[in-house]
Scaffold this active site. Sequence first.
Site, PDB file in Angstrom:
ATOM      1  N   GLU A  34       0.638  -1.207  -0.056  1.00  0.00           N
ATOM      2  CA  GLU A  34       0.005   0.006  -0.024  1.00  0.00           C
ATOM      3  C   GLU A  34       0.783   1.183   0.027  1.00  0.00           C
ATOM      4  O   GLU A  34       1.960   1.208   0.575  1.00  0.00           O
ATOM      5  CB  GLU A  34      -0.837  -0.074   1.111  1.00  0.00           C
ATOM      6  CG  GLU A  34      -2.305  -0.304   1.017  1.00  0.00           C
ATOM      7  CD  GLU A  34      -2.604  -1.531   0.878  1.00  0.00           C
ATOM      8  OE1 GLU A  34      -3.752  -2.136   0.625  1.00  0.00           O
ATOM      9  OE2 GLU A  34      -1.798  -2.397   1.673  1.00  0.00           O
ATOM     10  N   THR A  35       0.316   2.186  -0.660  1.00  0.00           N
ATOM     11  CA  THR A  35       1.007   3.685  -0.289  1.00  0.00           C
ATOM     12  C   THR A  35      -0.406   4.623   0.012  1.00  0.00           C
ATOM     13  O   THR A  35      -1.427   4.595  -0.570  1.00  0.00           O
ATOM     14  CB  THR A  35       1.210   4.203  -1.870  1.00  0.00           C
ATOM     15  OG1 THR A  35       2.306   3.653  -2.386  1.00  0.00           O
ATOM     16  CG2 THR A  35       1.561   5.546  -1.823  1.00  0.00           C
TER      17      THR A  35
END
Length: 262
Positions: A46-47
């Site tokens: 994830e970002t």
Amino acid sequence: MKQKIYQVDAFTDRPFGGNPAAVCILDAWLDTALMQSIAEENNLAETAFAVQKGEVYELRWFTPETEVDLCGHATLATAYVLFNYYNHNEKTIRFYSPRSGELTVEKTANGWMTLDFPTDPIVAIRNNRELDNAIGLTPIKTFKGKTDFMMVYSSQQEVEAITPNLHLLNQLDCRGVIVTAPGQEVDFISRFFAPQCGIPEDPVTGSAHTSLTPYWYEVLGKSKMTAKQLSKRGGDLICEYLGDRIKISGKAAPYLTGEIEI
């Protein structure tokens, strides 16, 4: 345009453990397609992107392939960045997710931080042959939550030995699949597979524990429990069941600070 970016390993007290997340604290929202491209370029589970709106930070999460409704480890990583690099002096950070509502992270003792997330109600379903074939081992129980399937096994050894067929998993209509069992050294253990989101096996999945915690609360009769996710990197969590909310505690370790060109 230059944008600061941080990479933090969440649910661990050391670099190279837990689950890595990239974090960008923005002045204003970027175009969704651009944020998705940044997440794809980062190629992490994830970002997270956050924008301060008064006393609240709006928060969104992207895998390399899609925006997701909820992400625990990237929320923990974002809180770590705000506490340590953005001079957030209050004990609690208030987040708002357009997809999951109000979320908070509280700084507690000895480097721990505690997420406050909504509980994911799970419903028991019949064992699913396609799901069983994809995981490669028939569970004793199967459940369905908002976005994930959860499969329960009798022992930690069974969960450790699972080698799923990722091609078959990718055909299932879900975000991912949680597999879980009682732990040998903790109350319960889990693994999480999400090839649909570009994540064959997630190192540590905070959001999955919004499904795991209410189940193990019912089984063990304990509202506060220790948990471990048994990926190669591994992760340690403390989970507390509060009815319609779950508290999930963990530590975080910084790995990288830098700038990206947009």
